[in-house]
Every structure is written in C-alpha cells, then in structure tokens.
Design a protein around this motif. Structure first.
Motif, PDB file in Angstrom:
ATOM      1  N   PHE A  97       0.840  -1.192   0.000  1.00 34.65           N
ATOM      2  CA  PHE A  97       0.000   0.000   0.000  1.00 34.65           C
ATOM      3  C   PHE A  97       0.880   1.248   0.000  1.00 34.65           C
ATOM      4  N   SER A  98       0.593   2.170  -0.912  1.00 37.55           N
ATOM      5  CA  SER A  98       1.385   3.389  -1.048  1.00 37.55           C
ATOM      6  C   SER A  98       0.575   4.608  -0.635  1.00 37.55           C
ATOM      7  N   LEU A  99       1.191   5.476   0.127  1.00 34.88           N
ATOM      8  CA  LEU A  99       0.538   6.699   0.546  1.00 34.88           C
ATOM      9  C   LEU A  99       0.364   7.685  -0.599  1.00 34.88           C
ATOM     10  N   ASN A 100       0.960   7.385  -1.746  1.00 34.02           N
ATOM     11  CA  ASN A 100       0.890   8.284  -2.898  1.00 34.02           C
ATOM     12  C   ASN A 100       0.076   7.702  -4.058  1.00 34.02           C
ATOM     13  N   ASN A 101      -0.538   6.538  -3.857  1.00 30.32           N
ATOM     14  CA  ASN A 101      -1.298   5.880  -4.906  1.00 30.32           C
ATOM     15  C   ASN A 101      -2.788   6.195  -4.738  1.00 30.32           C
ATOM     16  N   ALA A 102      -3.308   7.114  -5.555  1.00 30.95           N
ATOM     17  CA  ALA A 102      -4.691   7.561  -5.414  1.00 30.95           C
ATOM     18  C   ALA A 102      -5.688   6.427  -5.597  1.00 30.95           C
ATOM     19  N   SER A 103      -5.422   5.528  -6.539  1.00 31.32           N
ATOM     20  CA  SER A 103      -6.339   4.423  -6.792  1.00 31.32           C
ATOM     21  C   SER A 103      -6.457   3.504  -5.579  1.00 31.32           C
ATOM     22  N   GLN A 104      -5.312   3.180  -4.969  1.00 29.99           N
ATOM     23  CA  GLN A 104      -5.332   2.330  -3.777  1.00 29.99           C
ATOM     24  C   GLN A 104      -6.059   3.012  -2.628  1.00 29.99           C
ATOM     25  N   ILE A 105      -5.861   4.300  -2.477  1.00 27.91           N
ATOM     26  CA  ILE A 105      -6.501   5.040  -1.395  1.00 27.91           C
ATOM     27  C   ILE A 105      -8.013   5.085  -1.583  1.00 27.91           C
ATOM     28  N   ILE A 106      -8.458   5.330  -2.808  1.00 26.39           N
ATOM     29  CA  ILE A 106      -9.897   5.361  -3.093  1.00 26.39           C
ATOM     30  C   ILE A 106     -10.524   4.003  -2.807  1.00 26.39           C
ATOM     31  N   ASP A 107      -9.874   2.928  -3.254  1.00 22.47           N
ATOM     32  CA  ASP A 107     -10.399   1.580  -3.014  1.00 22.47           C
ATOM     33  C   ASP A 107     -10.489   1.282  -1.523  1.00 22.47           C
TER      34      ASP A 107
END
Length: 230
Positions: A97-107
């Motif tokens: 999990f990346s703090l800079n990955n918008a797609s992962q954060i949205i999911d």
C-alpha cells in the motif's frame, strides 16, 4: 462490586423494529498523510456520521481513524458478539500500500465505508460501546477498551460528549498517533531512507494537497465513465 463496575460493557438496547425506522449515514473521506516523526508516516481517514437513531448520544460527529484501528474494531466486535454475528470484511491488508497511490486510497476508503455501513445495520452491534467510542470519540483503542470495561473515571456517554464536533476538512481533525513502528499504512520508502524522510517532511503539505487533488480528479473520471456507459 468495584467502583466503576456499573459502567462495564455499556449497552444501548434497541429493538430491531425501532432501529429499522431510523437512519444512520456514515462516510469515510478526506485521507491525510500523518507523521509520527522523521521515520514513520501513515494515512488516516475522516469518519463522518449523521443519524436520528436513539442508539447514538450524538447525532452528528466527525473523527479520524487509521486502517489499523479498523482492524482492531472488527476484532473487538467479533469477540464481543460471541460469534452471533457474521461481520463484513475489511478491505484486505496490502503490504505494498502506497501513501501516494490515489487508486489504492480510493479503493481502501470505499471498502472501509462499506464495512461501517454494514456494521451500522445490525442492532446487536449497535449495542456495543466500543463501536460508539470508535465512531464518536477520538480515544485511542487502549482508552476505548478501558472505558468500555469501566476502568476510566469517565463513562462511555461522557467520553462521547466530551469529543466536540470537529470541523470537517480542518487542521483540528488531525489526530496524532503515538505509535513508533511501521504498519500496513506506512510508506515503506520513508521507513528505510532517512534522506527521503527529511526531504518528505519539508514538502509534506504540498504532497498531501496534490494527492487530494489527484483523488478528486480520479473520482470525477470514474463518475464520467460510469455515466457514459449507461
């Protein structure tokens, strides 16, 4: 009987019929990168709740929680429900999990919101004081457990009332965590490289703002694609 025992396992008993006539709305939003120190970073999310349910002392509230606290909540509800309830799943823990990955954060935000929405539909779970403290106070998980067990000098209702309504999307929403170790929400590059850590601290505010803009753009694009396919 020891002092404080009367507060142990505070329950809010409400019949299913009454609960079904009342509404509870919950949102998980406003992801923010938080810093413990030069070495550790994590992301937390705002939980906004609005309700007319008699189960809740406060009808509107906003608190911030991180993923690991959601994991704790699910484990606590499972233990307190004594296997009488099939709890919904949380979005899976992702070691990448990346703090800079918008797609992962949205999911992740969508998964956390679905989890809470299902939890709040169950009258048995609504009687759990740990859930109320999680949703409507900014107590740490250790303090939540102590309060729910009657080991604090304040009751569950007092803890909820003392947690003032926070202004959504304000700096006052930031809740610092005292943890000093990396977890699944941590940015692994920050945990390993002190140079990146110090540099990242200097540009943290602009990165967070850019990330939120990126997430907003992604959500708009997803909405446009959805409406175009209908």
């Amino acid at each position: 009987m020891k002092e404080g025992t009367s507060r142990t396992a505070t329950r809010f008993s409400v019949s299913p019929a009454v609960t079904m006539q009342q509404a509870v709305s919950v949102w998980v939003r406003d992801p923010r990168i938080q810093k413990n120190d030069f070495w550790h970073a994590y992301m937390d999310y705002e939980i906004c709740l609005q309700t007319n349910s008699v189960c809740f002392t406060k009808k509107t509230s906003g608190v911030r929680r991180r993923y690991s606290e959601f994991v704790w909540l699910r484990q606590k509800l499972m233990a307190n429900a004594l296997l009488m309830v099939n709890l919904p799943d949380l979005p899976p823990k992702n070691p990448f999990f990346s703090l800079n990955n918008a797609s992962q954060i949205i999911d992740r935000m969508k998964g956390l919101q679905r989890f809470l929405e299902e939890i709040l539909q169950n009258p048995l779970l609504l009687s759990d004081s740990c859930l109320h403290l999680f949703l409507q106070s900014q107590l740490s998980v250790a303090k939540i457990e102590a309060c729910a067990a009657g080991r604090t000098n304040f009751s569950v209702a007092q803890a909820v009332q003392r947690s003032g309504l926070r202004r959504f999307h304000s700096e006052e929403d930031i809740q610092k965590d005292t943890s000093t170790s990396c977890d699944s929400d941590s940015d692994s590059s920050y945990c390993r490289d002190p140079v990146q850590k110090i540099k990242g601290l200097a540009i943290q505010k602009s990165r967070s703002a850019a990330l939120l803009d990126h997430i907003s753009t992604c959500q708009e694009e997803m909405s446009s694609c959805s409406s175009g396919s209908t």
